[in-house]
Design a protein around this motif. Structure first.
Motif, PDB file in Angstrom:
ATOM      1  N   GLY A  67       3.973  76.754 -24.377  1.00  0.00           N
ATOM      2  CA  GLY A  67       3.895  78.126 -23.911  1.00  0.00           C
ATOM      3  C   GLY A  67       4.985  78.506 -22.935  1.00  0.00           C
ATOM      4  O   GLY A  67       4.942  79.589 -22.334  1.00  0.00           O
ATOM      5  N   LEU A  68       5.994  77.654 -22.791  1.00  0.00           N
ATOM      6  CA  LEU A  68       7.059  77.903 -21.826  1.00  0.00           C
ATOM      7  C   LEU A  68       8.233  78.640 -22.466  1.00  0.00           C
ATOM      8  O   LEU A  68       8.541  78.416 -23.640  1.00  0.00           O
ATOM      9  N   PRO A  69       8.921  79.478 -21.700  1.00  0.00           N
ATOM     10  CA  PRO A  69      10.195  80.014 -22.189  1.00  0.00           C
ATOM     11  C   PRO A  69      11.208  78.877 -22.271  1.00  0.00           C
ATOM     12  O   PRO A  69      11.210  77.971 -21.430  1.00  0.00           O
ATOM     13  N   VAL A  70      12.048  78.919 -23.293  1.00  0.00           N
ATOM     14  CA  VAL A  70      13.064  77.888 -23.503  1.00  0.00           C
ATOM     15  C   VAL A  70      14.443  78.532 -23.398  1.00  0.00           C
ATOM     16  O   VAL A  70      14.722  79.517 -24.087  1.00  0.00           O
ATOM     17  N   ALA A  71      15.283  77.981 -22.552  1.00  0.00           N
ATOM     18  CA  ALA A  71      16.623  78.527 -22.326  1.00  0.00           C
ATOM     19  C   ALA A  71      17.660  77.464 -22.657  1.00  0.00           C
ATOM     20  O   ALA A  71      17.698  76.413 -22.009  1.00  0.00           O
ATOM     21  N   PRO A  72      18.528  77.699 -23.647  1.00  0.00           N
ATOM     22  CA  PRO A  72      19.588  76.736 -23.958  1.00  0.00           C
ATOM     23  C   PRO A  72      20.708  76.811 -22.932  1.00  0.00           C
ATOM     24  O   PRO A  72      20.850  77.795 -22.199  1.00  0.00           O
ATOM     25  N   ASP A  73      21.511  75.764 -22.884  1.00  0.00           N
ATOM     26  CA  ASP A  73      22.627  75.724 -21.943  1.00  0.00           C
ATOM     27  C   ASP A  73      23.524  76.948 -22.082  1.00  0.00           C
ATOM     28  O   ASP A  73      23.870  77.358 -23.193  1.00  0.00           O
ATOM     29  N   VAL A  74      23.908  77.505 -20.941  1.00  0.00           N
ATOM     30  CA  VAL A  74      24.834  78.634 -20.956  1.00  0.00           C
ATOM     31  C   VAL A  74      26.286  78.159 -21.010  1.00  0.00           C
ATOM     32  O   VAL A  74      27.198  78.967 -21.176  1.00  0.00           O
ATOM     33  N   VAL A  75      26.496  76.847 -20.859  1.00  0.00           N
ATOM     34  CA  VAL A  75      27.813  76.235 -21.036  1.00  0.00           C
ATOM     35  C   VAL A  75      27.727  75.368 -22.287  1.00  0.00           C
ATOM     36  O   VAL A  75      26.800  74.571 -22.423  1.00  0.00           O
ATOM     37  N   PRO A  76      28.652  75.489 -23.221  1.00  0.00           N
ATOM     38  CA  PRO A  76      28.525  74.794 -24.498  1.00  0.00           C
ATOM     39  C   PRO A  76      28.847  73.305 -24.432  1.00  0.00           C
ATOM     40  O   PRO A  76      29.340  72.801 -23.420  1.00  0.00           O
ATOM     41  N   ASP A  77      28.555  72.627 -25.532  1.00  0.00           N
ATOM     42  CA  ASP A  77      28.989  71.247 -25.771  1.00  0.00           C
ATOM     43  C   ASP A  77      28.304  70.227 -24.863  1.00  0.00           C
ATOM     44  O   ASP A  77      28.926  69.244 -24.435  1.00  0.00           O
ATOM     45  N   TYR A  78      27.033  70.436 -24.589  1.00  0.00           N
ATOM     46  CA  TYR A  78      26.243  69.450 -23.842  1.00  0.00           C
ATOM     47  C   TYR A  78      26.996  69.001 -22.583  1.00  0.00           C
ATOM     48  O   TYR A  78      27.380  67.851 -22.427  1.00  0.00           O
ATOM     49  N   ALA A  79      27.172  69.948 -21.687  1.00  0.00           N
ATOM     50  CA  ALA A  79      27.995  69.730 -20.494  1.00  0.00           C
ATOM     51  C   ALA A  79      27.265  69.009 -19.371  1.00  0.00           C
ATOM     52  O   ALA A  79      27.806  68.877 -18.276  1.00  0.00           O
ATOM     53  N   GLY A  80      26.035  68.552 -19.619  1.00  0.00           N
ATOM     54  CA  GLY A  80      25.341  67.744 -18.636  1.00  0.00           C
ATOM     55  C   GLY A  80      24.378  68.522 -17.757  1.00  0.00           C
ATOM     56  O   GLY A  80      24.153  69.719 -17.951  1.00  0.00           O
ATOM     57  N   PRO A  81      23.794  67.832 -16.764  1.00  0.00           N
ATOM     58  CA  PRO A  81      22.762  68.459 -15.922  1.00  0.00           C
ATOM     59  C   PRO A  81      23.216  69.711 -15.192  1.00  0.00           C
ATOM     60  O   PRO A  81      22.411  70.628 -14.987  1.00  0.00           O
ATOM     61  N   LEU A  82      24.492  69.759 -14.792  1.00  0.00           N
ATOM     62  CA  LEU A  82      24.946  70.972 -14.100  1.00  0.00           C
ATOM     63  C   LEU A  82      24.838  72.201 -14.985  1.00  0.00           C
ATOM     64  O   LEU A  82      24.545  73.301 -14.499  1.00  0.00           O
ATOM     65  N   ALA A  83      25.060  72.021 -16.296  1.00  0.00           N
ATOM     66  CA  ALA A  83      24.886  73.153 -17.210  1.00  0.00           C
ATOM     67  C   ALA A  83      23.442  73.601 -17.227  1.00  0.00           C
ATOM     68  O   ALA A  83      23.148  74.802 -17.296  1.00  0.00           O
ATOM     69  N   GLY A  84      22.525  72.643 -17.160  1.00  0.00           N
ATOM     70  CA  GLY A  84      21.113  72.992 -17.090  1.00  0.00           C
ATOM     71  C   GLY A  84      20.766  73.719 -15.811  1.00  0.00           C
ATOM     72  O   GLY A  84      20.002  74.689 -15.814  1.00  0.00           O
ATOM     73  N   VAL A  85      21.328  73.260 -14.698  1.00  0.00           N
ATOM     74  CA  VAL A  85      21.078  73.933 -13.416  1.00  0.00           C
ATOM     75  C   VAL A  85      21.587  75.365 -13.461  1.00  0.00           C
ATOM     76  O   VAL A  85      20.888  76.307 -13.047  1.00  0.00           O
ATOM     77  N   LEU A  86      22.800  75.570 -13.963  1.00  0.00           N
ATOM     78  CA  LEU A  86      23.338  76.924 -14.068  1.00  0.00           C
ATOM     79  C   LEU A  86      22.462  77.783 -14.973  1.00  0.00           C
ATOM     80  O   LEU A  86      22.207  78.959 -14.661  1.00  0.00           O
ATOM     81  N   THR A  87      21.987  77.218 -16.056  1.00  0.00           N
ATOM     82  CA  THR A  87      21.090  77.949 -16.952  1.00  0.00           C
ATOM     83  C   THR A  87      19.842  78.394 -16.209  1.00  0.00           C
ATOM     84  O   THR A  87      19.389  79.538 -16.340  1.00  0.00           O
ATOM     85  N   GLY A  88      19.273  77.488 -15.419  1.00  0.00           N
ATOM     86  CA  GLY A  88      18.075  77.831 -14.648  1.00  0.00           C
ATOM     87  C   GLY A  88      18.331  78.892 -13.598  1.00  0.00           C
ATOM     88  O   GLY A  88      17.502  79.782 -13.386  1.00  0.00           O
ATOM     89  N   LEU A  89      19.489  78.817 -12.945  1.00  0.00           N
ATOM     90  CA  LEU A  89      19.816  79.824 -11.933  1.00  0.00           C
ATOM     91  C   LEU A  89      19.978  81.199 -12.580  1.00  0.00           C
ATOM     92  O   LEU A  89      19.500  82.215 -12.045  1.00  0.00           O
ATOM     93  N   ASP A  90      20.654  81.246 -13.721  1.00  0.00           N
ATOM     94  CA  ASP A  90      20.822  82.520 -14.427  1.00  0.00           C
ATOM     95  C   ASP A  90      19.467  83.065 -14.883  1.00  0.00           C
ATOM     96  O   ASP A  90      19.200  84.269 -14.795  1.00  0.00           O
TER      97      ASP A  90
END
Length: 212
Positions: A67-90
């Motif tokens: 039941g959770l919203p799912v957000a893919p990385d906003v930086v392409p090519d599996y850029a690592g945890p920082l990409a996930g953090v940026l996705t969460g901040l956005d």
């Protein structure tokens, strides 16, 4: 400082990796004690935050049961945890504009602390820091972190213009507070990276080392 004092905290579940050491697939959907690892984590994380978002790439339907919203990385090519953090901040800036903080959680650590967010917030306030992460047995765990939403533009510039990928390279630019956690009976940040780790988690769970 409490989550309410902080304007509410958005929880970010980081599941955007490739799980190579587990043999591929979603580590967090592996079974532990008859439930997915993610189910165990949700029990521990949900009470700590106002909202939760799952950062994952690929078909979001595989997480439909949460039941959770799912957000893919906003930086392409599996850029690592920082990409996930940026996705969460956005995501937080768009969906929870009152929130000042995003707390990130790894999704392969089924025994993580139930007071993580509270202690990260306390560390930030105590040290007058910009952000915080957890530490156990002398080892920092940057994926268990507290991130200020207002720094999302700085992080985007660092990732896209400077190609920064390592978490500690970015956090070194700011004042980082540390919240220490005990390792008794075991490290609460024990993660199930490999099949042997999953077997050990089964043993710990069956032995009652942690509440399920």
């Amino acid at each position: 400082m409490t989550a309410n004092d902080a304007g509410g905290v958005v929880g970010l579940l980081l599941a955007g990796g490739l799980s190579r050491r587990m043999g591929g697939g979603d580590k967090t959907l592996r079974l532990l004690g008859g439930r997915t690892i993610l189910d165990h984590i949700l029990d521990r994380v949900r009470p700590q935050v106002e909202l939760l978002v799952l950062n994952a790439n690929g078909d979001p339907d595989r997480f439909a049961g949460t039941g959770l919203p799912v957000a893919p990385d906003v930086v392409p090519d599996y850029a690592g945890p920082l990409a996930g953090v940026l996705t969460g901040l956005d995501w937080a800036a768009e969906h929870a504009p009152e929130a000042r903080w995003v707390a990130s959680f790894a999704t392969d650590a089924p025994f993580q602390p139930t007071d993580l967010v509270e202690r990260l917030l306390d560390a930030v306030e105590r040290e007058g820091a910009d952000m915080a992460c957890a530490r156990s047995d002398g080892r920092e765990h940057p994926v268990f972190g507290l991130w200020p939403v207002h720094l999302r533009h700085d992080l985007r510039r660092a990732m896209l213009e400077e190609q920064v990928r390592k978490v500690d390279v970015w956090t070194a630019r700011y004042r980082l507070a540390i919240a220490d956690f005990d390792c008794d009976p075991i490290d609460p940040f024990f993660n199930t990276n490999r099949p042997d780790d999953l077997a050990e988690a089964e043993r710990l769970l069956a032995g009652g080392a942690f509440e399920s």
